[in-house]
Design a protein around this motif. Structure first.
Motif, PDB file in Angstrom:
ATOM      1  N   UNK A  91       0.803  -1.222   0.000  1.00 12.34           N
ATOM      2  CA  UNK A  91       0.000   0.000   0.000  1.00 12.34           C
ATOM      3  C   UNK A  91       0.841   1.279   0.000  1.00 12.34           C
ATOM      4  N   UNK A  92       1.865   1.385   0.851  1.00 14.39           N
ATOM      5  CA  UNK A  92       2.686   2.605   0.798  1.00 14.39           C
ATOM      6  C   UNK A  92       3.381   2.819  -0.548  1.00 14.39           C
ATOM      7  N   UNK A  93       3.711   1.744  -1.233  1.00 14.14           N
ATOM      8  CA  UNK A  93       4.341   1.884  -2.547  1.00 14.14           C
ATOM      9  C   UNK A  93       3.364   2.534  -3.521  1.00 14.14           C
ATOM     10  N   UNK A  94       2.144   2.053  -3.518  1.00 17.46           N
ATOM     11  CA  UNK A  94       1.118   2.608  -4.395  1.00 17.46           C
ATOM     12  C   UNK A  94       0.848   4.073  -4.050  1.00 17.46           C
ATOM     13  N   UNK A  95       0.781   4.367  -2.754  1.00 18.63           N
ATOM     14  CA  UNK A  95       0.534   5.743  -2.325  1.00 18.63           C
ATOM     15  C   UNK A  95       1.693   6.639  -2.755  1.00 18.63           C
ATOM     16  N   UNK A  96       2.918   6.141  -2.616  1.00 20.39           N
ATOM     17  CA  UNK A  96       4.084   6.937  -3.007  1.00 20.39           C
ATOM     18  C   UNK A  96       4.057   7.232  -4.511  1.00 20.39           C
ATOM     19  N   UNK A  97       3.707   6.244  -5.315  1.00 19.77           N
ATOM     20  CA  UNK A  97       3.624   6.457  -6.758  1.00 19.77           C
ATOM     21  C   UNK A  97       2.531   7.478  -7.088  1.00 19.77           C
ATOM     22  N   UNK A  98       1.418   7.341  -6.401  1.00 21.30           N
ATOM     23  CA  UNK A  98       0.300   8.256  -6.628  1.00 21.30           C
ATOM     24  C   UNK A  98       0.690   9.693  -6.294  1.00 21.30           C
ATOM     25  N   UNK A 127       3.551  11.387   2.159  1.00 18.07           N
ATOM     26  CA  UNK A 127       4.472  10.433   2.782  1.00 18.07           C
ATOM     27  C   UNK A 127       5.795  11.139   3.059  1.00 18.07           C
TER      28      UNK A 127
ATOM     29  N   UNK B  13      -3.383   8.549 -11.112  1.00 16.90           N
ATOM     30  CA  UNK B  13      -1.986   8.959 -10.974  1.00 16.90           C
ATOM     31  C   UNK B  13      -1.029   7.768 -10.900  1.00 16.90           C
ATOM     32  N   UNK B  17       2.236   7.352 -13.269  1.00 17.58           N
ATOM     33  CA  UNK B  17       3.582   7.073 -12.759  1.00 17.58           C
ATOM     34  C   UNK B  17       4.193   5.880 -13.469  1.00 17.58           C
ATOM     35  N   UNK B  93       9.264   6.527  -3.084  1.00 20.68           N
ATOM     36  CA  UNK B  93       8.895   5.298  -3.804  1.00 20.68           C
ATOM     37  C   UNK B  93       9.966   4.235  -3.594  1.00 20.68           C
ATOM     38  N   UNK B  96       9.841   3.016  -0.060  1.00 16.52           N
ATOM     39  CA  UNK B  96       8.693   2.133   0.157  1.00 16.52           C
ATOM     40  C   UNK B  96       8.978   0.737  -0.391  1.00 16.52           C
TER      41      UNK B  96
END
Lengths: 158, 158
Positions: A91-98, A127, B13, B17, B93, B96
């Motif tokens: 989930x944090x990876x997806x949020x970071x990309x977003x 983040x 988004x 990315x 990213x 994460x």
DNA sequence: CACTCTGGTTTCATCTTGAAACCACTTTGA
DNA sequence: TCAAAGTGGTTTCAAGATGAAACCAGAGTG
């Protein structure tokens, strides 16, 4: 196996992550799972991915422990693909990309979807990378320790 | 263009990315840049990537605004590839991905590199997704708003 | 001034992808 | 109840991407 080169055996965790979810479709499949997709056809229609490639990716992701299959929640005899705890950990990876895309890839006035706190409708904070004692850190404040020097590639097992 | 299918025009988004940095090599190149790589040969040796593919990726990443070229810092006439502000924005990213692998992809006793605060040698805290008012949020506490319904794919420009 | 290094491009065999056809099993609906 | 449609794939094949190696121009070195 999908890829020609495996990075699994390098000491770098980033390389190992990408070995598992670094291909073109995996993170999009996982994003759709976070958005509620569960059935083969939901992933396929949502992504416009070829059925053969989707079947192959889902098989790999199940094998890698990102997804697991379970009986369909609507009572039919079909199966569903649901994220495991390992998968939900992305989930944090997806949020970071977003967040990166929102900052750098969209024009200010451009239409985009956004991620909000379901309860209160409030949006997600940026983040931040912090040290264990709470100070915010930029890239230049950090350093990689204990890198394995061998960066040679290894063949993926057939 | 490298890819057959562009996701640029979707409202999501995350898709945008991945359209920019979602291919097999880009994030590894960017990781090496965060680790200090600047010259073509440094990337090539560090990654074991083919020269043709590396040249193509670096060209794309410069075009997309992730890297820029500048004169070599050692005074020679060669060029270097350095991350732009946009590229440096990918730091969370990478962090994460690293944390996910450390949690889920390594055996407890396995050798790995780690990321530390350069000043004090202290390690990095776990990234957390929070609402703007500071509450930690799990995936299930969130929701995507304003999704574009069109998920059909579009051809990448030739 | 010859030789080597850097940073590529070109070429080609091989692998992956996308699209479509096909198929077995499940569900729907008249 | 039986045919039609939907689900979840596999197979096939053309086209696109990759990896390895050969090649090359310009820069640096002795």
């Amino acid at each position: 196996m999908v890829k020609r080169v495996s990075l699994w055996n390098e000491g770098c965790p980033v390389a190992r992550s990408l070995d598992v979810i670094g291909d073109w479709w995996s993170l999009l499949i996982i994003r759709d799972a976070f958005d509620g997709a569960r059935r083969f056809s939901e992933f396929q229609q949502g992504l416009g991915i070829g059925k053969g490639v989707l079947a192959s990716r889902l098989r790999d992701l199940v094998e890698r422990g990102i997804f697991e299959t379970c009986p369909a929640s609507d009572g039919t005899a079909y199966r569903e693909y649901v994220l495991t705890a390992t998968g939900r950990g992305l989930f944090p990876v997806i949020v970071a990309l977003r967040q990166w895309a929102e900052d750098c890839l969209f024009a200010p006035d451009e239409h985009r979807s956004s991620l909000v706190d379901k309860e209160r409708g409030v949006s997600i904070a940026r983040l931040e990378v912090r040290s264990v004692d709470g100070r915010a850190l930029a890239w230049s404040d950090t350093q990689v320790r204990g890198v394995v020097t061998s960066k040679r590639k290894t063949r993926a097992p057939a």
